[in-house]
Design an enzyme around this catalytic site. Structure first.
Site, PDB file in Angstrom:
ATOM      1  CG  ASP A  17      -1.674   1.270   1.404  1.00 21.77           C
ATOM      2  OD1 ASP A  17      -2.404   1.632   0.474  1.00 21.77           O
ATOM      3  OD2 ASP A  17      -1.511   1.925   2.452  1.00 21.77           O
ATOM      4  CG  ASP A  19      -1.608   7.560   0.370  1.00 19.90           C
ATOM      5  OD1 ASP A  19      -1.056   8.672   0.400  1.00 19.90           O
ATOM      6  OD2 ASP A  19      -2.146   7.085  -0.651  1.00 19.90           O
ATOM      7  CE  LYS A 202      -5.280  -0.562  -1.597  1.00 23.29           C
ATOM      8  NZ  LYS A 202      -4.519  -0.165  -0.390  1.00 23.29           N
ATOM      9  CG  ASP A 225      -2.038   2.131   6.342  1.00 22.80           C
ATOM     10  OD1 ASP A 225      -2.693   3.033   6.908  1.00 22.80           O
ATOM     11  OD2 ASP A 225      -2.055   1.989   5.111  1.00 22.80           O
ATOM     12  CB  SER A 226      -6.084   1.293   6.255  1.00 26.31           C
ATOM     13  OG  SER A 226      -6.059   1.175   4.852  1.00 26.31           O
ATOM     14  CG  ASN A 228      -7.886   0.392   1.606  1.00 25.11           C
ATOM     15  OD1 ASN A 228      -6.835   0.172   2.194  1.00 25.11           O
ATOM     16  ND2 ASN A 228      -8.042   1.431   0.809  1.00 25.11           N
TER      17      ASN A 228
END
Length: 278
Positions: A17, A19, A202, A225-226, A228
């Protein structure tokens, strides 16, 4: 921009990922020093282990390029799956990004229609009193339409989100919903609601690149990190959240690196590959 060394044969794939995983929005000096260290390390992995890399992100290519410039980053990965994997780019030797025709064909054949999404938004509001707010600050791409959902109450969240998912499925539209991450520029106490072509996203982008590069599934890694990122992490054999991941993500995936951002990526990769560069 430079491109990470391109091995003739691909033996491993590493997905990131962008961001708040590869790119830290705070851009603190200690964070960026680790990013630069990671850039050099990935160059060495490409040469020593025939590794290719990909950024799989909700950001557009234009947003990525602006953030790279801000951070002083110099290395592009081999692939970028931008706008939640609705676009697929391959970096040429000169640093120019070109679309991957096989993926573009899949997206074009999906039948995704902006009008269908707009009709769905109207139905949510008129029939179910669920209002989605367009994410105008990031713009809309051709095959991804971004909205925020602000819960009226905690009790409404499961019901509203299930209705949104149900209607999207009825319309043949793909969907991504996860809690917003304020560190990445989103509002607090809100949800990202992204409408995309069915069969994209993704997870689909990662599996496409695994097949496209003919890499054994056992030789695939991913970092996120999240919320999604969870499906992406579960698609590869070695999927890791970083220590700075959101609480939502950590509640869904328990393989967590002991450090944040590039430091966590370096730690995991060095443990997996050994120490080809320090």
């Amino acid at each position: 921009m430079n491109v990470i060394y391109n091995p003739a044969v691909t033996e491993y794939l590493i997905f990131f990922d962008f961001d708040e995983t590869y790119y830290p929005h705070e851009c603190l000096p200690e964070q960026l020093n680790k990013v630069y260290e990671l850039e050099l390390y990935l160059q060495q992995l490409a040469r020593d282990y025939h590794v290719k890399t990909a950024w799989v992100t909700g950001s557009s290519v234009q947003q990525i390029q602006a953030k790279m410039k801000l951070a002083g980053m110099t290395q592009l990965p081999h692939f970028i799956a931008s706008n939640l994997g609705t676009e697929m780019w391959e970096a040429g030797p000169d640093g120019q990004l070109v679309t991957v025709p096989a993926w573009a064909k899949i997206i074009k054949a999906s039948g995704f229609s902006r009008r269908d999404v707009e009709d769905l938004i109207s139905e949510l509001k008129l029939t179910f009193n669920i209002v989605l707010h367009e994410q105008t600050q990031f713009g809309q791409s051709g095959y991804k339409m971004n909205y925020y959902y602000y819960p009226a109450s905690a009790a409404r969240i499961p019901y509203d989100l299930s209705i949104i998912r149900h209607l999207a499925a009825n319309h043949g539209i793909g969907i991504n919903i996860n809690m917003c991450n304020p560190k990445a520029g989103d509002p607090e106490n809100a949800y990202d609601v992204d409408f995309i072509p069915a069969g994209s996203g993704k997870k689909a982008a990662v599996q496409f690149l695994v097949d496209y590069n003919q890499v054994p599934q056992s030789n695939t890694m991913a970092f996120g990190d999240s919320g999604n990122d969870i499906e992406m992490l579960r698609t590869v054999s070695h999927g890791y959240l970083l220590q700075n991941a959101t609480a939502e993500a950590k509640s869904c995936h328990h393989n967590v690196a002991p450090y944040p951002y590039a430091e966590g990526i370096l730690h995991v990769c060095r443990k997996f590959f050994g120490e080809p560069f320090r």
